[in-house]
Motif scaffolding. Structure first.
Motif, PDB file in Angstrom:
ATOM      1  N   LEU A   1       8.043   2.295  29.859  1.00  0.00           N
ATOM      2  CA  LEU A   1       7.584   1.558  28.683  1.00  0.00           C
ATOM      3  C   LEU A   1       8.687   0.699  28.059  1.00  0.00           C
ATOM      4  CD1 LEU A   1       5.377   4.218  26.822  1.00  0.00           C
ATOM      5  CD2 LEU A   1       4.596   2.191  28.081  1.00  0.00           C
ATOM      6  N   ARG A   2       9.911   0.819  28.596  1.00  0.00           N
ATOM      7  CA  ARG A   2      11.043   0.110  28.007  1.00  0.00           C
ATOM      8  C   ARG A   2      11.282  -1.225  28.708  1.00  0.00           C
ATOM      9  NH1 ARG A   2      15.912   4.340  27.887  1.00  0.00           N
ATOM     10  NH2 ARG A   2      16.961   2.433  27.148  1.00  0.00           N
TER      11      ARG A   2
ATOM     12  N   ASP B   1      -0.760   5.947  22.904  1.00  0.00           N
ATOM     13  CA  ASP B   1      -0.249   5.471  21.613  1.00  0.00           C
ATOM     14  C   ASP B   1       0.734   6.478  21.018  1.00  0.00           C
ATOM     15  OD1 ASP B   1      -1.820   3.200  21.823  1.00  0.00           O
ATOM     16  OD2 ASP B   1      -3.486   4.078  20.693  1.00  0.00           O
TER      17      ASP B   1
ATOM     18  N   ARG C   1       4.008   6.195  22.777  1.00  0.00           N
ATOM     19  CA  ARG C   1       4.758   5.015  22.331  1.00  0.00           C
ATOM     20  C   ARG C   1       5.420   5.235  20.976  1.00  0.00           C
ATOM     21  NH1 ARG C   1       0.041   2.500  24.488  1.00  0.00           N
ATOM     22  NH2 ARG C   1       0.505   1.419  26.454  1.00  0.00           N
TER      23      ARG C   1
END
Length: 238
Positions: free
Chosen positions: A103-104, A72, A75
């Motif tokens: 994560l993109r 988290d 992110r």
């Protein structure tokens, strides 16, 4: 952007950090200095959510993050470059870069950022098909930094970037950190090499046995007599 307020941590019954307070403002390059076993890496792990404080708070962009999961926190935009580089040795340089953007979902922008990294680090462009594990230590440091930038970090946290590098590559590594900072990236450098870190930083903090014992503008710390004797191995001769 980042604020630690009175943070204390421990491993079992052993207390490591004692009421550590520091901050990193938007656009700054801040260094956290100290010798072995002083608590630098534990401070970094606390920021990343790998260690939870038993007192004090950690805030990022005004939001409390101590107690949050590392994924988290990542992110939210805090991206580490870990000690020892931690690249994927069997993946190519290009594949390592793409792992930084996992994560993109904006694939067009990811491809643009990949080419931007190759422009910023030309040696990586020359070796894009080469396995990461075959690169030199300095080249792996470049790859680790470029991979982190692929995540578009709001805060880049670097753990001992000079560790294990030859003197030539130490200089190059800090030059690269300075270049990345000049592009507007906010950076926290956790480092033993006080001379190099203070030469490029805006401000610095010094940890000693888990406590902040000195802090201030980098230029002021370089001129501080206690700092020069204890960490810079120099003494002003008047």
């Amino acid at each position: 952007m980042l604020r630690l307020d009175g943070v204390s941590t421990r491993y079992g019954q052993i207390q490591v950090l004692r009421k550590v307070s520091l901050e990193v403002r938007q656009g700054e390059l801040v260094c956290l200095l100290g010798g072995n076993a002083c608590g630098k890496s534990t401070t970094m792990k606390t920021i990343l959510g790998l260690v939870r404080p038993f007192e004090g708070t950690v805030e990022f962009q005004g939001e409390r993050i101590d107690g949050r999961k590392p994924a988290d926190i990542s992110r939210m935009g805090i991206v580490p470059v870990l000690e020892g580089r931690r690249i994927f040795p069997d993946l190519t340089v290009e594949e390592n870069l793409l792992m930084g953007a996992y994560l993109r979902s904006d694939q067009v922008a990811v491809r643009q950022d990949k080419e931007r990294m190759f422009g910023m680090f030309p040696v990586l462009a020359d070796r894009r098909r080469q396995a990461g594990g075959t690169l030199s230590g300095g080249e792996q440091q470049m790859l680790a930094m470029a991979r982190a930038l692929m995540a578009r970090p709001k805060l880049l946290v670097m753990d001992e970037p000079s560790m294990g590098l030859s003197p030539l590559y130490v200089n190059r590594s800090f030059d690269l950190i300075s270049r990345v900072h000049a592009e507007g990236v906010t950076i926290l450098v956790v480092e033993q090499n006080a001379n190099m870190a203070l030469a490029i930083a805006d401000r610095g903090y010094v940890l000693q046995v888990g406590e902040i014992v000195l802090s201030g503008r980098a230029a002021d710390l370089r001129d501080d007599p206690a700092m020069r004797m204890a960490y810079l191995n120099t003494a002003r001769k008047d």
